[in-house]
Design a protein around this motif. Structure first.
Motif, PDB file in Angstrom:
ATOM      1  N   GLY A   1       5.594  -5.630  -4.316  1.00 31.09           N
ATOM      2  CA  GLY A   1       3.909  -6.368  -4.273  1.00 31.09           C
ATOM      3  C   GLY A   1       3.317  -5.587  -3.493  1.00 31.09           C
ATOM      4  N   ASP A   2       3.296  -4.573  -2.867  1.00 24.36           N
ATOM      5  CA  ASP A   2       2.634  -3.766  -2.697  1.00 24.36           C
ATOM      6  C   ASP A   2       1.411  -3.597  -3.212  1.00 24.36           C
ATOM      7  N   ARG A   3       0.356  -3.395  -2.396  1.00 30.42           N
ATOM      8  CA  ARG A   3      -1.290  -2.830  -3.566  1.00 30.42           C
ATOM      9  C   ARG A   3      -1.238  -1.901  -2.973  1.00 30.42           C
ATOM     10  N   VAL A   4      -2.148  -0.952  -4.463  1.00 29.96           N
ATOM     11  CA  VAL A   4      -2.363   0.625  -4.309  1.00 29.96           C
ATOM     12  C   VAL A   4      -3.666   1.235  -5.202  1.00 29.96           C
ATOM     13  N   GLU A   5      -4.012   1.917  -4.385  1.00 33.93           N
ATOM     14  CA  GLU A   5      -5.091   2.286  -5.729  1.00 33.93           C
ATOM     15  C   GLU A   5      -4.500   3.615  -6.668  1.00 33.93           C
ATOM     16  N   LEU A   6      -4.928   2.641  -7.394  1.00 36.68           N
ATOM     17  CA  LEU A   6      -5.480   3.867  -9.051  1.00 36.68           C
ATOM     18  C   LEU A   6      -6.253   4.649  -9.036  1.00 36.68           C
TER      19      LEU A   6
ATOM     20  N   GLU B   1      -7.765  -1.352  -8.123  1.00 38.13           N
ATOM     21  CA  GLU B   1      -6.296  -1.523  -7.536  1.00 38.13           C
ATOM     22  C   GLU B   1      -5.414  -2.366  -8.709  1.00 38.13           C
ATOM     23  N   ALA B   2      -4.283  -2.093  -7.859  1.00 40.03           N
ATOM     24  CA  ALA B   2      -2.856  -2.319  -8.938  1.00 40.03           C
ATOM     25  C   ALA B   2      -1.835  -2.978  -7.825  1.00 40.03           C
TER      26      ALA B   2
ATOM     27  N   LEU C   1      -1.701   7.757  -8.584  1.00 39.20           N
ATOM     28  CA  LEU C   1      -1.699   6.805  -7.285  1.00 39.20           C
ATOM     29  C   LEU C   1      -1.579   7.356  -5.705  1.00 39.20           C
ATOM     30  N   LEU C   2      -3.163   6.709  -5.478  1.00 37.44           N
ATOM     31  CA  LEU C   2      -4.024   7.738  -4.506  1.00 37.44           C
ATOM     32  C   LEU C   2      -3.366   6.890  -2.827  1.00 37.44           C
ATOM     33  N   ARG C   3      -3.483   6.068  -2.434  1.00 37.53           N
ATOM     34  CA  ARG C   3      -2.808   5.343  -1.771  1.00 37.53           C
ATOM     35  C   ARG C   3      -2.208   4.066  -1.597  1.00 37.53           C
ATOM     36  N   LYS C   4      -1.340   3.373  -0.449  1.00 34.52           N
ATOM     37  CA  LYS C   4      -1.110   2.316  -0.830  1.00 34.52           C
ATOM     38  C   LYS C   4      -2.730   1.921   0.406  1.00 34.52           C
ATOM     39  N   VAL C   5      -2.657   0.078   0.076  1.00 32.01           N
ATOM     40  CA  VAL C   5      -3.592  -0.930   0.261  1.00 32.01           C
ATOM     41  C   VAL C   5      -2.755  -1.168   1.335  1.00 32.01           C
ATOM     42  N   THR C   6      -3.350  -1.440   2.415  1.00 28.33           N
ATOM     43  CA  THR C   6      -2.413  -1.573   3.780  1.00 28.33           C
ATOM     44  C   THR C   6      -3.693  -3.044   4.567  1.00 28.33           C
ATOM     45  N   THR C   7      -3.200  -3.376   3.889  1.00 31.44           N
ATOM     46  CA  THR C   7      -4.257  -6.050   4.775  1.00 31.44           C
ATOM     47  C   THR C   7      -4.485  -5.608   5.897  1.00 31.44           C
TER      48      THR C   7
ATOM     49  N   LEU D   1       5.204   8.195  -1.850  1.00 29.12           N
ATOM     50  CA  LEU D   1       4.972   7.122  -0.673  1.00 29.12           C
ATOM     51  C   LEU D   1       6.021   5.925  -0.535  1.00 29.12           C
ATOM     52  N   VAL D   2       5.619   4.709   0.079  1.00 25.51           N
ATOM     53  CA  VAL D   2       7.071   4.017   0.184  1.00 25.51           C
ATOM     54  C   VAL D   2       6.681   2.935  -0.011  1.00 25.51           C
ATOM     55  N   LEU D   3       6.728   2.737  -1.712  1.00 29.32           N
ATOM     56  CA  LEU D   3       6.388   1.586  -1.550  1.00 29.32           C
ATOM     57  C   LEU D   3       7.848   0.156  -1.876  1.00 29.32           C
TER      58      LEU D   3
END
Length: 143
Positions: free
Chosen positions: A65-70, A7-8, A137-143, A60-62
């Motif tokens: 402060g967004d978290r993403v998976e690398l 995660e990044a 960049l694989l995907r945006k992490v949703t929390t 990706l719409v980033l």
């Protein structure tokens, strides 16, 4: 593809490029035993901030402060690890054998030649590591 995922957090954005920094909430800093663990102590003493990576993110719409998976292909990561450890060791040993073959009898000179071999291996590993592929960049992490 077997990927190693990390995660990044997005720290900057410009057009279709983002700068990400690995999240440090993983590993020793997240463990409840880190205050009494030797590994946690070493991690606190010798820790450096994670480097910034500049990556393309056209799909990706980033936002900052967004978290993403690398993701990094595991075979590339294994090859890089072997390169970083094996190449300096091999050049050190080959330089020592070469010094012995040339008839260098002084222990000090053998040590100097071995250290030069190690330095050549470290520089070579650094050069080849710079050619490694960047994570995806694989995907945006949703929390």
């Amino acid at each position: 593809m077997t990927a190693v995922i990390q995660e990044a957090r997005v720290v900057a954005k410009k057009a279709d490029r983002v700068w990400v920094q690995a999240c440090i909430e993983q590993g020793c800093s997240s463990c409840h035993l880190s205050s009494s663990c030797g590994q946690g102590l070493l991690a606190r003493w010798f820790s450096r901030p994670p480097p910034l990576l500049q990556l393309d993110a056209p799909n990706l719409v980033l936002e900052v402060g967004d978290r993403v998976e690398l993701g990094v292909d595991a075979s590339i990561l294994n090859r890089a690890a072997w390169l970083q450890f094996a190449l300096p060791l091999m050049t050190l040993l080959l330089a020592s054998i070469f010094a012995e073959f040339l008839g260098v009898t002084s222990v000090f000179m053998q040590l100097v030649v071995a250290i030069l071999g190690l330095a050549v291996g470290l520089l070579g590993a650094r050069k080849f590591a710079g050619q490694a592929t960047k994570p995806e960049l694989l995907r945006k992490v949703t929390t």
